[in-house]
Design a protein around this motif. Structure first.
Motif, PDB file in Angstrom:
ATOM      1  N   GLN A  20     -13.880  28.895  55.977  1.00  0.00           N
ATOM      2  CA  GLN A  20     -14.388  27.832  55.113  1.00  0.00           C
ATOM      3  C   GLN A  20     -13.626  27.767  53.796  1.00  0.00           C
ATOM      4  O   GLN A  20     -13.379  26.680  53.268  1.00  0.00           O
ATOM      5  CB  GLN A  20     -15.882  28.045  54.880  1.00  0.00           C
ATOM      6  N   ASN A  23     -10.476  25.976  54.501  1.00  0.00           N
ATOM      7  CA  ASN A  23     -10.778  24.582  54.807  1.00  0.00           C
ATOM      8  C   ASN A  23     -10.996  23.781  53.523  1.00  0.00           C
ATOM      9  O   ASN A  23     -10.421  22.707  53.330  1.00  0.00           O
ATOM     10  CB  ASN A  23     -12.026  24.518  55.695  1.00  0.00           C
ATOM     11  N   ALA A  24     -11.848  24.316  52.639  1.00  0.00           N
ATOM     12  CA  ALA A  24     -12.142  23.624  51.384  1.00  0.00           C
ATOM     13  C   ALA A  24     -10.911  23.554  50.485  1.00  0.00           C
ATOM     14  O   ALA A  24     -10.664  22.544  49.822  1.00  0.00           O
ATOM     15  CB  ALA A  24     -13.291  24.330  50.663  1.00  0.00           C
ATOM     16  N   ASP A  27      -8.523  20.838  52.018  1.00  0.00           N
ATOM     17  CA  ASP A  27      -9.123  19.517  51.770  1.00  0.00           C
ATOM     18  C   ASP A  27      -8.848  19.078  50.337  1.00  0.00           C
ATOM     19  O   ASP A  27      -8.387  17.961  50.082  1.00  0.00           O
ATOM     20  CB  ASP A  27     -10.639  19.580  51.973  1.00  0.00           C
ATOM     21  N   GLU A  91      -6.380  20.486  62.570  1.00  0.00           N
ATOM     22  CA  GLU A  91      -6.049  20.348  61.147  1.00  0.00           C
ATOM     23  C   GLU A  91      -4.543  20.475  60.914  1.00  0.00           C
ATOM     24  O   GLU A  91      -3.989  19.811  60.020  1.00  0.00           O
ATOM     25  CB  GLU A  91      -6.790  21.406  60.329  1.00  0.00           C
ATOM     26  N   HIS A 129     -12.227  15.595  60.843  1.00  0.00           N
ATOM     27  CA  HIS A 129     -12.161  17.066  60.966  1.00  0.00           C
ATOM     28  C   HIS A 129     -13.364  17.716  60.290  1.00  0.00           C
ATOM     29  O   HIS A 129     -14.038  18.576  60.872  1.00  0.00           O
ATOM     30  CB  HIS A 129     -10.833  17.522  60.342  1.00  0.00           C
ATOM     31  N   SER A 130     -13.675  17.289  59.068  1.00  0.00           N
ATOM     32  CA  SER A 130     -14.788  17.884  58.325  1.00  0.00           C
ATOM     33  C   SER A 130     -16.138  17.492  58.919  1.00  0.00           C
ATOM     34  O   SER A 130     -17.105  18.250  58.793  1.00  0.00           O
ATOM     35  CB  SER A 130     -14.719  17.452  56.852  1.00  0.00           C
ATOM     36  N   GLY A 134     -18.561  20.505  59.546  1.00  0.00           N
ATOM     37  CA  GLY A 134     -19.704  20.582  58.636  1.00  0.00           C
ATOM     38  C   GLY A 134     -20.979  21.142  59.237  1.00  0.00           C
ATOM     39  O   GLY A 134     -21.589  22.064  58.671  1.00  0.00           O
ATOM     40  N   THR A 161     -16.914  27.769  48.691  1.00  0.00           N
ATOM     41  CA  THR A 161     -16.354  26.419  48.797  1.00  0.00           C
ATOM     42  C   THR A 161     -15.808  25.967  47.450  1.00  0.00           C
ATOM     43  O   THR A 161     -14.693  25.446  47.357  1.00  0.00           O
ATOM     44  CB  THR A 161     -17.428  25.431  49.291  1.00  0.00           C
TER      45      THR A 161
END
Length: 445
Positions: A20, A23-24, A27, A91, A129-130, A134, A161
């Motif tokens: 995560q 990922n954050a 993004d 991703e 993707h999110s 999520g 995050t």
């Protein structure tokens, strides 16, 4: 949170937490670099900049509204860890498209005709993707954690995050205009590392009987929201979260043009603002868990969002004073810090974000602890549908106000007023929470 740090040493939580984080980070590095580049290097008009910021936010949010029902079904009916790995593999391809767009935009090759549509296409794909990631990042927690660890795990995910957002934001400011080529390398490398880490997330097989997926998106979405909202605690938690993110959508749309045209801030200063915001949400996420001592409750949510509204109002007043003594050119970080009222402005931002984090973190814990574990992903997905609809509405409202000529600064007052309604929703959640506790106590007696 010190008592829950043992979670960071366990395989049942650490790989998900780190996945995560990446990922954050990715993004935010991509989105912030893209938006700041376009606002500062392409457009030179406040209303056009606000419209682009709104379009970017809307495109990222739209998949949550369209595809969350399918994402929730999939997460509850298939192994969540396996889905995470597929998502993270996708991703890498999405970020390759974004990297091409950033490279073309940085080199000035057909910026309007080709590069910007490519950037927005990658942003939309990251939204997809999110959307699928999520529901899993929260719903997997009750499956791997003990009941008294879920709130702490949720707090760590939220805090992590925003720490990742902090790191992505710090890098995005200087990369947005000066070193966009490095951003293309960063987003690709981060996507690859995120995939490798995701391979260590423990299996999380479906807890109920596998069901047939409903591919009729509209019917599945309506059914999912209807089936989820019958629980009063979940109902008010979803409404409160949705209205909170409506406020957040309006604030984030206003932020880049406000930073550039009112505060006269350089991209690096705009990044500093987002850094302060991210630190504040992380602090709020940790603080509310300490106050609640691991108990899932909305006890502090009403006062938290009222305080948030007061800080938004204070930020508005500081911005108006700033306009009266506005710099004549964009301020560097050192020039901004030396400017009168800069410290007060940053304190207002910190207050908004700390109180916002304290408001929203316990509400997410309601969504995974007030339903059966085999329905947790679908509950998060239903929340995402309502959230995204509210955020798209907020984005459209902000774009309409900008198109109607309402100054960005004045739109802050709308956000402050909306916090009062969020406080009312949180109060209704407390009533529902107490009623459920009384019912459980009566049944136990």
């Amino acid at each position: 949170m010190l008592t829950s740090m043992h979670l960071l040493r366990t395989r049942r939580f650490l790989p998900l937490f780190v996945t995560q984080l990446f990922n954050a980070f990715n993004d935010n590095l991509y989105k912030t670099t893209m938006v700041l580049f376009v606002v500062y290097a392409v457009y030179n008009d406040e209303s056009t900049e606000a419209a682009f910021s709104g379009l970017a936010s809307g495109l990222f949010i739209l998949p949550f509204f369209i595809l969350s029902a399918l994402a929730g079904q999939l997460a509850d009916m298939r192994d969540k860890a396996k889905i995470i790995r597929i998502i993270k593999l996708c991703e890498i391809g999405i970020m390759a498209i974004g990297a091409v767009g950033l490279t073309l935009a940085w080199k000035g090759v057909a910026v309007h005709a080709f590069a910007i549509p490519l950037l927005l296409a990658a942003l939309f794909a990251m939204g997809v993707h999110s959307t699928f990631f999520g529901p899993i990042k929260y719903a997997i927690l009750p499956q791997h954690l003990e009941k008294d660890e879920v709130l702490a795990g949720t707090g760590w995910v939220e805090a992590g995050t925003y720490i990742a957002i902090l790191a992505g934001t710090i890098l995005a400011g200087p990369l947005a205009v000066q070193h966009t080529g490095w951003a293309t390398v960063g987003i690709l490398v981060t996507a690859c590392i995120g995939y490798l880490v995701s391979r260590h997330v423990p299996p999380a097989p479906p807890l109920g009987e596998p069901e047939k997926l409903d591919w009729h998106i509209l019917r599945a979405s309506v059914k999912l929201v209807r089936d989820t909202m019958h629980n009063a605690e979940v109902y008010y938690a979803i409404l409160a979260i949705s209205f909170f993110w409506t406020i957040g959508a309006v604030l984030f749309i206003q932020f880049p043009p406000l930073a550039k045209n009112t505060i006269m801030a350089s991209p690096e200063v705009a990044s500093l603002f987002l850094v302060v915001f991210s630190i504040g949400v992380a602090i709020g996420s940790v603080a509310v868990n300490a106050l609640l001592k691991g108990r899932v409750s909305a006890r502090y949510s009403p006062i938290s969002v009222i305080v948030m509204g007061l800080f938004v109002g204070a930020f508005y007043m500081v911005a108006k004073l700033w306009e009266a003594d506005q710099p004549t050119s964009l301020l560097s970080v050192s020039e901004f810090i030396a400017w009168p009222m800069a410290a007060v402005l940053l304190l207002c931002l910190l207050g908004i974000s700390v109180s916002g984090g304290m408001f929203v973190v316990p509400l997410y814990a309601f969504l995974t602890t007030r339903v059966s574990p085999d329905k947790a992903s679908r509950t998060i997905a239903a929340n995402n549908i309502v959230n995204s609809g509210a955020m798209v509405g907020g984005s459209l409202a902000a774009m309409a106000l900008s198109a109607a000529g309402v100054p960005i600064t004045e739109q802050l007052l709308l956000c402050a007023a909306m916090c009062l309604f969020s406080a009312w929703l949180a109060r209704r959640l407390i009533v529902a929470e107490n009623a459920a506790a009384d019912l459980a106590a009566a049944a136990g007696a």
